[in-house]
Design a protein around this motif. Structure first.
Motif, PDB file in Angstrom:
ATOM      1  N   MET A   1       0.849  -1.196   0.000  1.00  0.00           N
ATOM      2  CA  MET A   1       0.000   0.000   0.000  1.00  0.00           C
ATOM      3  C   MET A   1       0.885   1.247   0.000  1.00  0.00           C
ATOM      4  O   MET A   1       1.848   1.322   0.740  1.00  0.00           O
ATOM      5  N   ARG A   2       0.538   2.178  -0.869  1.00  0.00           N
ATOM      6  CA  ARG A   2       1.321   3.401  -0.982  1.00  0.00           C
ATOM      7  C   ARG A   2       0.440   4.610  -0.642  1.00  0.00           C
ATOM      8  O   ARG A   2      -0.774   4.595  -0.873  1.00  0.00           O
ATOM      9  N   ILE A   3       1.084   5.645  -0.129  1.00  0.00           N
ATOM     10  CA  ILE A   3       0.352   6.838   0.291  1.00  0.00           C
ATOM     11  C   ILE A   3      -0.393   7.464  -0.871  1.00  0.00           C
ATOM     12  O   ILE A   3      -1.539   7.926  -0.734  1.00  0.00           O
ATOM     13  N   GLU A   4       0.252   7.483  -2.059  1.00  0.00           N
ATOM     14  CA  GLU A   4      -0.414   8.132  -3.188  1.00  0.00           C
ATOM     15  C   GLU A   4      -1.702   7.416  -3.586  1.00  0.00           C
ATOM     16  O   GLU A   4      -2.632   8.043  -4.105  1.00  0.00           O
ATOM     17  N   GLN A   5      -1.788   6.100  -3.320  1.00  0.00           N
ATOM     18  CA  GLN A   5      -3.044   5.380  -3.617  1.00  0.00           C
ATOM     19  C   GLN A   5      -4.186   5.937  -2.763  1.00  0.00           C
ATOM     20  O   GLN A   5      -5.301   6.139  -3.249  1.00  0.00           O
ATOM     21  N   LEU A   6      -3.896   6.191  -1.485  1.00  0.00           N
ATOM     22  CA  LEU A   6      -4.913   6.756  -0.598  1.00  0.00           C
ATOM     23  C   LEU A   6      -5.249   8.186  -1.003  1.00  0.00           C
ATOM     24  O   LEU A   6      -6.417   8.602  -0.938  1.00  0.00           O
ATOM     25  N   GLU A   7      -4.222   8.934  -1.429  1.00  0.00           N
ATOM     26  CA  GLU A   7      -4.460  10.303  -1.899  1.00  0.00           C
ATOM     27  C   GLU A   7      -5.344  10.304  -3.136  1.00  0.00           C
ATOM     28  O   GLU A   7      -6.212  11.181  -3.294  1.00  0.00           O
ATOM     29  N   TYR A   8      -5.167   9.324  -4.013  1.00  0.00           N
ATOM     30  CA  TYR A   8      -5.991   9.238  -5.225  1.00  0.00           C
ATOM     31  C   TYR A   8      -7.447   8.964  -4.865  1.00  0.00           C
ATOM     32  O   TYR A   8      -8.369   9.578  -5.426  1.00  0.00           O
ATOM     33  N   ILE A   9      -7.666   8.058  -3.896  1.00  0.00           N
ATOM     34  CA  ILE A   9      -9.030   7.760  -3.467  1.00  0.00           C
ATOM     35  C   ILE A   9      -9.692   9.010  -2.886  1.00  0.00           C
ATOM     36  O   ILE A   9     -10.852   9.323  -3.192  1.00  0.00           O
ATOM     37  N   ALA A  10      -8.964   9.741  -2.069  1.00  0.00           N
ATOM     38  CA  ALA A  10      -9.521  10.957  -1.464  1.00  0.00           C
ATOM     39  C   ALA A  10      -9.861  11.983  -2.538  1.00  0.00           C
ATOM     40  O   ALA A  10     -10.886  12.681  -2.449  1.00  0.00           O
ATOM     41  N   THR A  11      -9.035  12.085  -3.583  1.00  0.00           N
ATOM     42  CA  THR A  11      -9.288  13.042  -4.656  1.00  0.00           C
ATOM     43  C   THR A  11     -10.523  12.649  -5.467  1.00  0.00           C
ATOM     44  O   THR A  11     -11.355  13.502  -5.818  1.00  0.00           O
ATOM     45  N   VAL A  12     -10.669  11.356  -5.779  1.00  0.00           N
ATOM     46  CA  VAL A  12     -11.861  10.878  -6.507  1.00  0.00           C
ATOM     47  C   VAL A  12     -13.116  11.174  -5.698  1.00  0.00           C
ATOM     48  O   VAL A  12     -14.133  11.640  -6.231  1.00  0.00           O
ATOM     49  N   THR A  13     -13.049  10.927  -4.394  1.00  0.00           N
ATOM     50  CA  THR A  13     -14.207  11.175  -3.526  1.00  0.00           C
ATOM     51  C   THR A  13     -14.557  12.662  -3.496  1.00  0.00           C
ATOM     52  O   THR A  13     -15.728  13.047  -3.588  1.00  0.00           O
ATOM     53  N   ARG A  14     -13.542  13.506  -3.387  1.00  0.00           N
ATOM     54  CA  ARG A  14     -13.776  14.952  -3.297  1.00  0.00           C
ATOM     55  C   ARG A  14     -14.369  15.506  -4.586  1.00  0.00           C
ATOM     56  O   ARG A  14     -15.277  16.350  -4.552  1.00  0.00           O
ATOM     57  N   LEU A  15     -13.891  15.030  -5.735  1.00  0.00           N
ATOM     58  CA  LEU A  15     -14.350  15.563  -7.018  1.00  0.00           C
ATOM     59  C   LEU A  15     -15.541  14.802  -7.587  1.00  0.00           C
ATOM     60  O   LEU A  15     -16.209  15.298  -8.497  1.00  0.00           O
ATOM     61  N   GLY A  16     -15.794  13.602  -7.051  1.00  0.00           N
ATOM     62  CA  GLY A  16     -16.957  12.829  -7.499  1.00  0.00           C
ATOM     63  C   GLY A  16     -16.824  12.252  -8.887  1.00  0.00           C
ATOM     64  O   GLY A  16     -17.829  11.872  -9.498  1.00  0.00           O
ATOM     65  N   SER A  17     -15.611  12.175  -9.413  1.00  0.00           N
ATOM     66  CA  SER A  17     -15.426  11.698 -10.781  1.00  0.00           C
ATOM     67  C   SER A  17     -13.986  11.229 -10.961  1.00  0.00           C
ATOM     68  O   SER A  17     -13.043  11.934 -10.576  1.00  0.00           O
ATOM     69  N   LEU A  18     -13.850  10.046 -11.560  1.00  0.00           N
ATOM     70  CA  LEU A  18     -12.514   9.534 -11.867  1.00  0.00           C
ATOM     71  C   LEU A  18     -11.836  10.411 -12.912  1.00  0.00           C
ATOM     72  O   LEU A  18     -10.630  10.665 -12.834  1.00  0.00           O
ATOM     73  N   ARG A  19     -12.605  10.905 -13.878  1.00  0.00           N
ATOM     74  CA  ARG A  19     -12.044  11.739 -14.934  1.00  0.00           C
ATOM     75  C   ARG A  19     -11.509  13.053 -14.375  1.00  0.00           C
ATOM     76  O   ARG A  19     -10.379  13.460 -14.675  1.00  0.00           O
ATOM     77  N   ARG A  20     -12.310  13.733 -13.536  1.00  0.00           N
ATOM     78  CA  ARG A  20     -11.859  15.009 -12.977  1.00  0.00           C
ATOM     79  C   ARG A  20     -10.670  14.813 -12.040  1.00  0.00           C
ATOM     80  O   ARG A  20      -9.764  15.650 -11.976  1.00  0.00           O
ATOM     81  N   ALA A  21     -10.680  13.690 -11.303  1.00  0.00           N
ATOM     82  CA  ALA A  21      -9.549  13.400 -10.426  1.00  0.00           C
ATOM     83  C   ALA A  21      -8.277  13.185 -11.234  1.00  0.00           C
ATOM     84  O   ALA A  21      -7.200  13.664 -10.864  1.00  0.00           O
ATOM     85  N   ALA A  22      -8.383  12.485 -12.366  1.00  0.00           N
ATOM     86  CA  ALA A  22      -7.215  12.256 -13.213  1.00  0.00           C
ATOM     87  C   ALA A  22      -6.670  13.573 -13.756  1.00  0.00           C
ATOM     88  O   ALA A  22      -5.455  13.773 -13.825  1.00  0.00           O
ATOM     89  N   GLU A  23      -7.566  14.484 -14.124  1.00  0.00           N
ATOM     90  CA  GLU A  23      -7.134  15.787 -14.629  1.00  0.00           C
ATOM     91  C   GLU A  23      -6.390  16.579 -13.553  1.00  0.00           C
ATOM     92  O   GLU A  23      -5.349  17.182 -13.802  1.00  0.00           O
ATOM     93  N   GLU A  24      -6.934  16.576 -12.332  1.00  0.00           N
ATOM     94  CA  GLU A  24      -6.290  17.338 -11.259  1.00  0.00           C
ATOM     95  C   GLU A  24      -4.948  16.731 -10.870  1.00  0.00           C
ATOM     96  O   GLU A  24      -3.997  17.458 -10.540  1.00  0.00           O
ATOM     97  N   LEU A  25      -4.870  15.402 -10.914  1.00  0.00           N
ATOM     98  CA  LEU A  25      -3.639  14.720 -10.514  1.00  0.00           C
ATOM     99  C   LEU A  25      -2.626  14.620 -11.658  1.00  0.00           C
ATOM    100  O   LEU A  25      -1.528  14.114 -11.468  1.00  0.00           O
ATOM    101  N   HIS A  26      -3.017  15.105 -12.835  1.00  0.00           N
ATOM    102  CA  HIS A  26      -2.163  15.059 -14.026  1.00  0.00           C
ATOM    103  C   HIS A  26      -1.771  13.613 -14.367  1.00  0.00           C
ATOM    104  O   HIS A  26      -0.615  13.309 -14.664  1.00  0.00           O
ATOM    105  N   LEU A  27      -2.769  12.727 -14.288  1.00  0.00           N
ATOM    106  CA  LEU A  27      -2.590  11.331 -14.661  1.00  0.00           C
ATOM    107  C   LEU A  27      -3.572  10.993 -15.772  1.00  0.00           C
ATOM    108  O   LEU A  27      -4.595  11.659 -15.942  1.00  0.00           O
ATOM    109  N   SER A  28      -3.230   9.952 -16.516  1.00  0.00           N
ATOM    110  CA  SER A  28      -4.239   9.455 -17.453  1.00  0.00           C
ATOM    111  C   SER A  28      -5.298   8.716 -16.653  1.00  0.00           C
ATOM    112  O   SER A  28      -5.022   8.145 -15.588  1.00  0.00           O
ATOM    113  N   GLN A  29      -6.532   8.690 -17.189  1.00  0.00           N
ATOM    114  CA  GLN A  29      -7.611   8.024 -16.462  1.00  0.00           C
ATOM    115  C   GLN A  29      -7.346   6.521 -16.310  1.00  0.00           C
ATOM    116  O   GLN A  29      -7.571   5.968 -15.222  1.00  0.00           O
TER     117      GLN A  29
END
Length: 306
Positions: free
Chosen positions: A1-29
């Motif tokens: 388990m890595r910290i960034e995995q938990l950060e990604y989950i928190a970002t998806v929850t906050r934005l309500g969308s995997l697509r918007r979370a990917a954009e904010e995190l500068h990752l591909s979906q």
């Protein structure tokens, strides 16, 4: 388990969308989705509920969310504590024009070291322009410099006034000028004069005071401390801010003294500066605040109020 995995989950929850979370995190979906899947496989729980319309936090994920947030908060506190420790124990770099090194800087450094035993303090003597440039470049944390009343203050650094005084003539007690209540420019011209090198505020002031006239003999030096030593050795007189002389060990011992200049209303300011942009280390902030407190108790400040 890595910290960034938990950060990604928190970002998806906050934005309500995997697509918007990917954009904010500068990752591909797909990359974000795969990272979350790896965490789900490790936990044995589907954290996200994936549908054609997108992916959102699942019911099981919501139950785990407080624990995820708790871990991220703990990591954030750990990072801040480590950052503070780094800033506390690092070196603080201070540039000074040496106008009040002994009466102000030395006592301030002594007190600072008592409260920050792990912090090294590097003191560099330099001209005002060099200190200003080093502050902006980040090679200095703080700068002690002088201004004459009416000078424009640079907008790109934060400036706090420490001391305000008058230019005075620094002499030996056995000098002919010491017998006067005040010294005129004409009387100053008749004596060997120790002047600050070009680039210092007091060089500019003396040039203005003498109106281009040349003293009987002159020396050129860097900084007030060398100027006072030369006066103590009987080489001549020099013009310095009064706060550079009052409280100096040479003045307290009676080796040097000072007389006011006749009919000159000019104020000299000693200020402390730090850059406006970027983070200022905690140790540097502490030293900055200590200079402000020490300046209020400086002998020249007390004399100016009397």
């Amino acid at each position: 388990m890595r910290i960034e995995q938990l950060e990604y989950i928190a970002t998806v929850t906050r934005l309500g969308s995997l697509r918007r979370a990917a954009e904010e995190l500068h990752l591909s979906q797909p990359a974000l989705s795969e990272t979350v899947r790896n965490l789900e496989r490790e936990l044995g729980v589907d954290v996200l509920d994936r549908k054609r319309s997108g992916a959102k936090i699942s019911e099981d994920g919501r139950e785990l969310l407080p624990h995820i947030i708790g871990v991220l908060d703990a990591v954030d506190k750990l990072r801040r504590a480590a950052d503070d420790q780094h800033h506390i124990s690092r070196m603080v770099r201070l540039g000074t024009v040496n106008a009040a090194t002994v009466p102000l800087l030395v006592p301030a450094i002594r007190e600072f070291r008592a409260g920050h035993p792990l912090t090294q303090v590097e003191v560099t003597g330099a001209q005002q322009a060099e200190i200003h440039r080093a502050l902006l470049e980040g090679s200095l944390d703080l700068g002690l410099v002088n201004y004459l009343s009416g000078d424009d203050l640079p907008p790109d650094v934060h400036t706090t006034e420490l001391l305000r005084g008058r230019p005075v003539v620094c002499v030996r007690p056995d000098s002919a000028l010491a017998k006067l209540n005040e010294v005129s420019a004409t009387e100053l011209l008749a004596q060997p004069l120790i002047v600050m090198r070009s680039g210092y505020v007091m060089h500019r002031f003396v040039h203005r005071l003498l109106e281009g006239r040349t003293p009987s003999f002159s020396y050129s030096t860097d900084g007030a401390e060398m100027g006072k030593l030369m006066v103590a050795e009987g080489l001549g007189a020099t013009v310095l801010p009064d706060f550079s002389i009052i409280g100096d060990p040479l003045e307290r011992s009676g080796t040097i003294t000072y007389r006011p200049l006749a009919a000159d209303p000019t104020d000299v300011l000693m200020v402390i500066q730090r850059r406006r942009s970027g983070s200022v280390p905690r140790a540097a902030r502490d030293l900055h605040d200590l200079f402000v407190r020490r300046a209020a108790a400086h002998p020249a400040a007390a004399e100016g109020e009397s």
